[in-house]
Design a protein around this motif. Structure first.
Motif, PDB file in Angstrom:
ATOM      1  N   SER A   1       0.964  -1.085  -0.254  1.00 41.93           N
ATOM      2  CA  SER A   1      -0.183   0.469  -0.422  1.00 41.93           C
ATOM      3  C   SER A   1       0.702   1.325  -0.034  1.00 41.93           C
ATOM      4  N   ILE A   2       2.068   1.326   0.904  1.00 46.04           N
ATOM      5  CA  ILE A   2       3.559   2.348   0.586  1.00 46.04           C
ATOM      6  C   ILE A   2       3.198   2.514  -0.610  1.00 46.04           C
ATOM      7  N   ILE A   3       3.412   1.203  -1.217  1.00 42.27           N
ATOM      8  CA  ILE A   3       4.277   1.930  -2.191  1.00 42.27           C
ATOM      9  C   ILE A   3       3.645   2.165  -3.659  1.00 42.27           C
ATOM     10  N   GLU A   4       2.167   1.646  -3.872  1.00 41.34           N
ATOM     11  CA  GLU A   4       0.770   2.439  -4.226  1.00 41.34           C
ATOM     12  C   GLU A   4       0.998   3.892  -4.071  1.00 41.34           C
ATOM     13  N   GLY A   5       0.785   4.038  -2.569  1.00 42.65           N
ATOM     14  CA  GLY A   5       0.931   5.840  -2.244  1.00 42.65           C
ATOM     15  C   GLY A   5       2.016   5.802  -3.263  1.00 42.65           C
TER      16      GLY A   5
ATOM     17  N   ASP B   1       9.375  -6.832  -5.689  1.00 42.99           N
ATOM     18  CA  ASP B   1       8.009  -7.804  -6.014  1.00 42.99           C
ATOM     19  C   ASP B   1       6.903  -7.538  -6.766  1.00 42.99           C
ATOM     20  N   ALA B   2       6.701  -6.324  -6.801  1.00 37.13           N
ATOM     21  CA  ALA B   2       6.671  -4.931  -7.288  1.00 37.13           C
ATOM     22  C   ALA B   2       7.351  -4.684  -8.875  1.00 37.13           C
ATOM     23  N   TYR B   3       8.878  -4.784  -8.932  1.00 34.93           N
ATOM     24  CA  TYR B   3       9.400  -4.213 -10.263  1.00 34.93           C
ATOM     25  C   TYR B   3       8.944  -5.537 -10.522  1.00 34.93           C
ATOM     26  N   GLU B   4       9.323  -6.930 -10.714  1.00 36.73           N
ATOM     27  CA  GLU B   4       8.732  -8.241 -11.135  1.00 36.73           C
ATOM     28  C   GLU B   4       8.304  -8.072 -11.846  1.00 36.73           C
TER      29      GLU B   4
ATOM     30  N   LEU C   1       7.096  -1.168 -10.644  1.00 39.52           N
ATOM     31  CA  LEU C   1       8.210   0.080 -10.545  1.00 39.52           C
ATOM     32  C   LEU C   1       9.399   0.217 -12.157  1.00 39.52           C
ATOM     33  N   GLY C   2       9.399   1.177 -12.164  1.00 41.57           N
ATOM     34  CA  GLY C   2      10.122   0.938 -12.939  1.00 41.57           C
ATOM     35  C   GLY C   2       9.778   1.948 -14.190  1.00 41.57           C
ATOM     36  N   SER C   3      10.309   1.680 -15.486  1.00 41.98           N
ATOM     37  CA  SER C   3       9.476   3.024 -16.340  1.00 41.98           C
ATOM     38  C   SER C   3       8.564   2.126 -16.885  1.00 41.98           C
ATOM     39  N   LYS C   4       7.635   2.562 -17.593  1.00 41.11           N
ATOM     40  CA  LYS C   4       6.724   2.752 -18.451  1.00 41.11           C
ATOM     41  C   LYS C   4       5.672   1.749 -17.161  1.00 41.11           C
ATOM     42  N   ILE C   5       5.201   2.476 -16.637  1.00 38.57           N
ATOM     43  CA  ILE C   5       4.058   1.755 -15.413  1.00 38.57           C
ATOM     44  C   ILE C   5       2.940   1.419 -15.806  1.00 38.57           C
ATOM     45  N   PHE C   6       1.999   0.698 -16.365  1.00 38.36           N
ATOM     46  CA  PHE C   6       0.696   0.587 -17.017  1.00 38.36           C
ATOM     47  C   PHE C   6       0.674   1.001 -17.992  1.00 38.36           C
ATOM     48  N   GLY C   7       2.104   1.056 -18.700  1.00 43.23           N
ATOM     49  CA  GLY C   7       1.659   1.403 -19.772  1.00 43.23           C
ATOM     50  C   GLY C   7       2.186   2.618 -21.021  1.00 43.23           C
TER      51      GLY C   7
ATOM     52  N   ASP D   1       3.515   7.076 -19.865  1.00 44.46           N
ATOM     53  CA  ASP D   1       5.034   7.920 -19.649  1.00 44.46           C
ATOM     54  C   ASP D   1       5.309   7.389 -18.275  1.00 44.46           C
ATOM     55  N   HIS D   2       4.804   7.230 -17.024  1.00 45.18           N
ATOM     56  CA  HIS D   2       5.560   7.535 -16.081  1.00 45.18           C
ATOM     57  C   HIS D   2       6.650   6.494 -15.663  1.00 45.18           C
ATOM     58  N   THR D   3       7.646   6.781 -14.571  1.00 45.80           N
ATOM     59  CA  THR D   3       8.790   6.253 -14.460  1.00 45.80           C
ATOM     60  C   THR D   3       9.078   6.251 -12.763  1.00 45.80           C
ATOM     61  N   PHE D   4       9.161   5.180 -12.549  1.00 46.30           N
ATOM     62  CA  PHE D   4       9.313   5.568 -10.558  1.00 46.30           C
ATOM     63  C   PHE D   4      10.336   4.433 -10.112  1.00 46.30           C
ATOM     64  N   HIS D   5      11.047   5.166  -9.933  1.00 46.70           N
ATOM     65  CA  HIS D   5      12.430   3.673  -9.339  1.00 46.70           C
ATOM     66  C   HIS D   5      12.222   3.997  -7.737  1.00 46.70           C
ATOM     67  N   LEU D   6      12.145   2.598  -7.401  1.00 48.03           N
ATOM     68  CA  LEU D   6      12.097   3.491  -5.778  1.00 48.03           C
ATOM     69  C   LEU D   6      13.271   2.268  -4.958  1.00 48.03           C
ATOM     70  N   GLN D   7      13.451   3.111  -3.569  1.00 47.69           N
ATOM     71  CA  GLN D   7      14.974   2.196  -3.407  1.00 47.69           C
ATOM     72  C   GLN D   7      14.457   2.582  -1.392  1.00 47.69           C
ATOM     73  N   VAL D   8      14.432   1.232  -0.883  1.00 49.16           N
ATOM     74  CA  VAL D   8      14.641   1.415   0.956  1.00 49.16           C
ATOM     75  C   VAL D   8      15.795   1.814   0.868  1.00 49.16           C
ATOM     76  N   MET D   9      16.557   2.723   1.799  1.00 50.47           N
ATOM     77  CA  MET D   9      17.169   3.298   2.452  1.00 50.47           C
ATOM     78  C   MET D   9      17.228   2.911   4.292  1.00 50.47           C
TER      79      MET D   9
END
Lengths: 168, 669, 632
Positions: free
Chosen positions: C242-246, C280-283, C287-293, C295-303
């Motif tokens: 839910s956090i990733i989706e947000g 899992d979301a990347y797989e 997450l990544g480029s062209k989300i849901f086809g 033009d939106h790209t979003f990369h996410l990582q944990v710090m």
């Protein structure tokens, strides 16, 4: 041999993080996971390889409470002193353990390097207050007696280990 | 048309021009709002909270980080603000060393001034000062953490302006401290001794190290001939300590004061600056003709020299081999005077008066000590001389001006302008233009090299040849330029670098100042002084001509080399132990040491390291070899470097290393 | 339509089908609380025993098949009675389950469909046996919206999140809505930041959205540092997707292509679950480029944080990601304009981000139906301290303290753990930045604005209940000690001021204070509040100011009469021996480290008040309860 393996690991960690100064904190975390503390010469090396001043690295390493520049005991005990634990007398637990291990404020590691005892702000196990964590394992709903037992068990276990190794 | 914005400050309308924040506007309005951590040339830090003001609709805000917006209504002296300011100063005093009367900074301490201004008569809080140890290891700077207010000015000037970062914050909360890495002594880390931290420090936490007592002792010793040399930038600033305006030239009074104090000879460093021009220009002309080691870097500034030695060893050969005027002076006068008066060098004491803290370090460099005798014995800052004059009770501004002793007191304007950034370049141009064209020029000023920017460049054509020159002040700017030179983005033939912004007039040994305007006034004073003098080109100095013909011989000749030139070395930034990684069984195991300093690291030290280890493992040599990682072998420009037994292998490859190990371990195998 | 969406629908369809085919689902709580109590062993035991008992055990659901599906869930909330095990479809909640109980559960419930009474929760007031969450007041009275999936799904299985309509909000945001529309929706929802101050989320996003920059960032603030708060931990461990989706929605709204989830290092499990969820979301291409086809790209990582409370402050958190000391910097510039690496950055708290997908999918209307006009929606709280039921709860904003204390938490307990009627003294809300609520606030609706007026704040939602035996000066001191040790040391008021405040509080507790002490303390507290650079310093005096406001007489008792009404401040206790009760056994005299106790054998003993160091050993030693630490 151990020092060598660890140093190679440091090289690896620095490389994996692309020698990016912004990755300093993850690098220190990984290095600490390897050494269990941050030795001065390793920090100097990290500073050199990231191209930042050693004073800066020292500043970061001393700012965050999870980093330590001194070796910790084999068993790192952190007694939670978050609000929930505090109102349930966590400091009594802390003092009991300190006393049991002959430690006091300012001396948090036993001579034999077996135990380090510190407080921690909140483990998030508030529902089970008072709590403490020994290395990775969390203990909840403690009483001074229970805490003493846990420490005694470890001491016993270590003693038998030592005997075993003598036997072998 | 009506684009002007006004804001109201304490019921007064103030025009907003290009001020970045409220604080600058408030100060423009003539209100001296107190601050510890705001300096227009450093990043906004926002920690001292003394500049809090009330803005209608926003409540209390720090004026240093609040941009002005039209029609703001600002109050700077409400009851709430006054109360808070007092509490802040009280809090700082409660955590401060209580040794104010004996503090070097006493008269100039911002905390003391503020406590007086705010009428603080008691401190309601408990004294929490921890009585931490004082670090006086450095030849240039004393660090007393008990007087630190943690405003971070020093940290920011060291990293932002000088790009050194020798000191930084460590620990946190009430334990926060400004300290070199790992709490080491200042002389064990990469500090270049420029002293800018001490200049900007509002309290006595960082101060130039005093040599006053040593000098008095020498003056009181009848056996000693005590000689003074006064650096160019001193004369336009020392008067500030006695109520004169910045930039007022008080050379004559300074000479008179020194004589009154008992100096046997008072000379001018500008004389050896003239000498430097001759030597350095000829070196430059030679390098241009051989197209070797260009750009040539100036070497008058010891902080800059140490900077190159530490961070850019590959450029060490580019530094002019000329000693700085201070060191030329020491070597030359000791040589000549000892012969002339037949006194032992040990009994000649050279005291330089410098605007600089790094000069104290320079005088102690081993290159300038022979048989235990220093070329320059003591270095006083302008401040220290001022304090000595205060102690004597001389009424400085009323002193009858006196002139320097000859011959080393005679200089041209070219020597004087060394005090400003761009001065060396201009002096070299005054010489080189005539030397290369063979024509005498009437005009001597090269105004295009002057200015206030940290990096300036000029291009010119001389004898059908194009030249480019860069003038840099502030080591952060120098680093920027060096990186560009390294990447071949730019090319220069000659680069002048002064560590302190604005050059020596802005040195850390000068009377305490923080306003840039003061430095600018001093700079103008230097150029005025040049104009007032009879001669302006070093080559016209009759005593210099005389010196070459009667004593030195040829320019750049053997004697000149011995007395006027020096050499440099790559140096470790931090004095550190090696990291031992494997241990041999026996003591006589082969020592293998791979350098992991920045430069070697980038050049592939790891590959070599791994190759060596693989070889050692594969051949069962693990307990016959001591492997360690080192941080610098001081030959970075020839890295990667490994030391195997007695062999230092530069530009090392895996094969080279293995081959050597093979040879060295044969007796064991 | 594109393959990601197809993929989503397929996962959803398959999963629902497979789910229907299983006979039972066993959800073993694997939140930090239950793990501490050994829930992993319970989980393993379930798999072992079910297999042995001849039933088919399903660990990963990937077919249509009959059997018992055993999974780990996130925090189910009622940590105190863990390990918790939920059995579906009957919705039975077993409590305090030990590995040795598993056999019985399998035999009785899974095989015969009967209840195992000894593991059911018994409501202590009415002694009512509760079958599951529907019957337990602790759950009944909650409004689980953000936490609805938390504890009900396997947080490590992205397919289950998707099957429960997960990532639909992100899909809409990326394919059907413009950034303006997303910001408008969030603004219309009235959502306010759940991390502390309650700043309107939509406004923050809109500020970042209109910035022109080639690079922008979204940061999730999971540096939940308030001691006594673990709501964000619960969400990160229990429903990381839910956090990733947000964050995907947020990134789309402001035009960011990179994000960080900054997790407090003391939460290793949350770090692990977030990392897995991101992988899992990347797989699945979420997450990544062209989300849901699109033009939106979003990369996410944990710090991972490194242990600094102050890093919960936006600018300090940014400094920490940049590899620096976590010291806050002045605002303006605000991060939405100039944040990470000087680029527009929005930082939202875990709970805020976790609420976003629900607002997008379920609509603004539904969200606004909960809570109050100016503080719509729900808020999670971590209730701890002297109450019967501790744990993670969610209530609509505007709920009263009374409802929480008596409705959900089951009332106040005494030091012995039993219910203490009339025992309520205060509730500390908002941790070291918050303040105290007293009995006079029992019917005050808890929302952002009303609490501010009362001198407290919602903060992240830590709610510590305190009974009448609590010394409020000591409570204030505890929080002061906390903020003092967590101050970054940058600005003068916070660094020096909190240290002096702590020292003044120590004086009060140790009986060294004068009447001037309170005056200085109050002056100083106000200066620290107004003068500090960041939220930590500005709010650090709150616990002191709020206790001074509501429990001033307690301070005065300490100062003027050198007396601690709660009898907790050791230095103020006068130890006396009741001569009626003392049997003269001499035990106490032997134990006393300073020889302050004297007396003949078999005659009542006395304590010399000048020698007594108030260590309390004698009280613990006395078998006849003859020694009392009493008021002077």
């Amino acid at each position: 041999m151990e020092t060598l393996r660890k140093f190679e690991r440091v090289l690896e960690i620095v490389e994996q993080n692309g020698r990016q100064p912004s990755r300093l904190i993850p690098i220190l975390q990984a290095v600490q996971a390897e050494y269990r503390y941050l030795p001065e010469e390793v920090l100097t090396f990290i500073a050199t390889s990231l191209g930042v001043s050693p004073a800066k690295v020292f500043g970061v390493a001393t700012f965050y409470s999870l980093f330590t520049l001194k070796p910790k005991g084999k068993y790192h005990i952190r007694v939670c002193n978050g609000t929930a634990c505090h109102v349930k007398s966590s400091m009594e637990i802390f003092k009991t353990i300190q006393k049991k291990l002959n430690l006091r404020d300012g001396k948090d590691t036993t001579e034999d390097m077996l135990f380090t005892v510190e407080t921690v702000n909140c483990l998030g196990a508030c529902g089970l207050a008072p709590a403490m964590v020994i290395n990775e394992e969390v203990y909840g709903q403690l009483t001074p007696e229970r805490a003493t037992e846990i420490i005694e068990d470890i001491i016993q276990k270590e003693a038998t280990h030592e005997l075993d190794s003598f036997g072998a | 048309m009506n684009e002007y914005n006004y804001i109201t400050i304490d019921n007064k309308e103030v025009l907003v021009e290009d001020e970045k924040n409220l604080l600058e506007l408030i100060r423009k309005a003539g209100i001296n709002l107190p601050t510890f951590c705001y300096h227009s040339d450093l990043s906004v830090y926002g920690a001292c909270r003394l500049c809090m003001v009330e803005v209608e609709g926003m409540g209390l805000v720090p004026s240093c980080s609040t941009p002005p917006s039209p029609n703001m209504r600002v109050k700077t002296n409400t009851e709430e603000i006054r109360k808070m300011r007092k509490i802040i100063v009280e809090l700082l005093l409660a955590n401060h060393s209580q040794s104010c009367p004996t503090c070097q900074k006493s008269a100039d301490c911002q905390l003391q001034i503020l406590a007086r201004r705010l009428g603080i008569t008691e401190i309601r809080f408990k004294n929490q000062n921890k009585n931490l140890p004082i670090d006086d290891s450095s030849p240039s700077i004393v660090r007393d953490p008990n007087k630190c207010v943690l405003c971070g000015d020093c940290v920011r000037i060291c990293s932002e302006v000088q790009s050194v970062g020798a000191i930084d914050f460590a620990y946190r909360g009430a334990n926060t401290i400004v300290i070199p890495s790992f709490g080491k002594d200042l002389d064990k880390v990469e500090c270049i001794n420029c002293g800018q931290c001490a200049r900007i420090c509002p309290t006595g936490a960082l101060t130039p190290k005093s040599e006053i007592e040593h000098v008095w002792k020498a003056l009181h010793d009848p056996e000693k001939i005590v000689i003074a040399q006064i650096a160019p930038a001193v004369r336009v600033a020392i008067g500030e300590m006695f109520g004169l305006e910045p930039g007022v030239i008080s050379t004559g009074q300074t000479v008179a004061a020194l004589r009154a104090m008992g100096f046997n000879r008072v000379y001018d460093t500008c004389f050896t600056a003239d000498l430097t021009v001759i030597e350095e220009s000829n070196e430059f002309i030679r390098r241009v003709s051989q197209n070797k080691n260009l750009p040539q870097f100036t070497s008058c500034c010891p902080a800059w020299v140490k900077f190159v030695e530490q961070y850019y060893p590959e450029f060490v050969q580019h530094l002019s081999s000329c000693r700085s005027p201070q060191q030329m002076f020491g070597a030359l006068t000791k040589e000549i005077i000892s012969a002339q008066f037949n006194v032992e060098k040990a009994n000649i004491i050279v005291v330089s008066i410098m605007p600089c803290t790094a000069k104290k370090f320079e005088a102690k460099r081993p290159e300038f000590i022979h048989d235990g005798i220093k070329d320059v014995d003591y270095v006083l800052t302008t401040q220290e001389l001022g304090r000595m004059i205060e102690e004597t009770g001389l009424n400085f501004s009323e002193l009858e001006p006196e002139s320097f002793n000859l011959p080393f007191g005679f200089k041209t304007g070219a020597g004087v302008i060394f005090g400003n950034s761009g001065g060396v370049s201009e002096a070299v141009l005054r010489y080189t233009t005539e030397k290369l064209t063979g024509e005498k020029r009437e005009h001597y000023e090269f105004k295009n090299v002057r200015g206030d920017n940290g990096i300036r460049e000029i291009k010119f054509n001389l004898a059908d040849k194009d030249f480019s020159m860069a003038i840099v002040s502030g080591l952060g700017n120098a680093r920027e330029l060096l990186e560009k030179i390294k990447s071949k983005e730019v090319h220069y033939d000659f680069v002048e670098v002064m560590a302190c912004p604005g050059g020596c007039v802005g040195g850390a040994g000068q009377p305490v100042f923080t306003e840039i305007e003061i430095r600018r006034k001093r700079a103008r004073g230097i150029y005025d002084n040049d104009r007032m003098l009879e001669l302006h080109k070093s080559q016209d100095n009759p005593y210099i001509i005389e010196l070459y013909s009667s004593f030195l011989g040829e320019v750049g000749g053997e004697k000149a080399h011995k007395l006027l030139h020096t050499h440099y070395k790559s140096r470790k930034r931090i004095a550190d132990e090696d990291m031992h990684l494997t241990y041999a069984d026996k003591e006589e195991g082969l020592e293998v040491n791979v350098c992991f300093g920045t430069s070697c690291f980038i050049k592939g030290a790891q590959r070599i390291f791994r190759g060596i280890l693989d070889y050692i493992n594969a051949n069962g040599l693990r307990n016959k070899v001591n492997v360690s990682a080192s941080f610098c072998f001081e030959s970075c420009e020839r890295g990667p470097v490994a030391r195997i037994g007695d062999h230092v292998i530069e530009r090392c490859t895996v094969d080279l290393a293995i081959e050597t190990i093979k040879k060295e371990t044969e007796p064991y195998v | 339509m594109n393959w990601t969406l197809l993929g989503l629908n397929k996962i959803k369809k398959d999963f629902s089908l497979w789910e229907k085919s299983v006979n039972h689902r066993v959800l073993v709580c694997a939140g930090t609380g239950c793990l501490v109590n050994g829930s992993m062993k319970v989980y393993e035991e379930f798999i072992r025993i079910i297999e042995k008992s001849g039933l088919h055990v399903i660990v990963e659901l990937k077919n249509e098949e009959e059997g018992v599906w055993v999974s780990k869930s996130g925090c189910q909330g009622f940590c105190q009675i863990g390990p918790l095990v939920t059995i579906l479809p009957e919705n039975i909640l077993y409590t305090k389950v030990k590995p040795e109980d598993v056999f019985d559960i399998v035999e009785t419930t899974l095989k015969k469909g009967e209840l195992l009474h000894r593991l059911l929760y018994i409501e202590p007031h009415m002694q009512k046996i509760c079958k599951g969450t529907e019957d337990i007041p602790f759950y009944q009275r909650q409004c689980r919206f953000v936490l609805s999936k938390c504890g009900a799904i396997d947080p490590e299985d992205i397919r289950e999140y998707i099957a429960r309509n997960g990532y639909l909000g992100a899909l809409r945001a990326c394919t059907e809505m413009t950034p303006e529309e997303i910001c408008k929706t969030i603004t219309d929802s009235g959502l306010r930041g759940r991390g502390g101050g309650g700043f309107p989320t939509g406004k923050k996003w809109d500020t970042a959205r209109v910035q022109v920059s080639e690079k922008k960032y979204v940061i999730c603030n999971g540096d939940e540092g308030d001691p006594g708060a673990f709501m964000d931990m619960g969400v990160m461990e229990g429903n990381p997707h839910s956090i990733i989706e947000g964050m995907i929605i947020a990134s789309r709204a402001i035009g960011a292509d990179e994000g960080y989830v900054y997790v407090r290092a003391e939460y290793p499990l949350a770090v692990k679950r977030m990392r897995k969820a991101i992988k899992d979301a990347y797989e699945l291409g979420l997450l990544g480029s062209k989300i849901f086809g699109s033009d939106h790209t979003f990369h996410l990582q944990v710090m991972e944080g490194a242990g600094a409370f102050v890093c919960g402050e936006e600018t300090a958190l940014i400094a920490s990601i940049e590899g620096k000391r976590g010291m806050p910097s002045p605002k303006p510039p605000f991060p939405a304009i100039s944040g990470l690496w000087g680029k527009p950055t929005i930082i939202n708290n875990v709970e805020t981000l976790s609420t976003i997908p629900l607002i997008i999918t379920e609509g603004v209307e539904k969200f606004r139906q909960m809570g109050t006009e100016n503080s719509p929606g729900t808020k999670t709280f971590a209730i701890t301290g002297h109450v019967l039921n501790t744990g993670l709860i969610e209530m609509p904003l505007g709920v009263t303290l009374r409802e929480i204390v008596y409705g959900v938490a089951g009332g106040i307990t005494g030091d012995d753990g039993h219910v203490m009627s009339d025992g309520f003294k205060a509730a500390q809300i908002g941790g070291p930045s918050g303040g105290c609520l007293t009995i006079e606030h029992f019917d005050l609706p808890i929302d952002f604005d009303s609490l501010k007026k009362a001198g407290a704040m919602v903060g992240s939602g830590g709610l510590v209940m305190m009974n009448k035996n609590t010394c409020m000066v000591s409570v204030a001191r505890f929080f002061m000690q906390f903020t003092q040790s967590e101050s970054c040391g940058k600005c003068v008021p916070c660094r020096e001021g909190t240290k002096q405040m702590l020292s003044l509080l120590d004086d009060i507790i140790e009986g060294k204070a004068t009447e001037e002490t309170l005056e200085i303390l109050e002056d100083l507290a106000q200066a620290v509040q107004k003068g500090s650079l960041c939220g930590l310093g500005k709010t650090a005096p709150n616990p002191v100011l709020s206790t001074l406001r509501y429990f001033r007489e307690e301070y005065e008792a300490h100062v003027k009469h050198k007396y601690c009404p709660a009898g907790k401040c050791r230095a103020l206790i006068k130890f006396t021996i009741d001569s009626e009760l003392c049997k003269g056994c001499t035990l106490c005299a032997n134990k006393c480290p300073t020889g302050a106790i004297t007396g003949e054998k078999k005659t009542p003993h006395r304590i010399d008040p000048f020698l007594c160091i108030k260590c309390g050993v004698c009280i613990q030693t006395c078998k006849f309860k003859a020694i009392k630490g009493d008021k002077p």
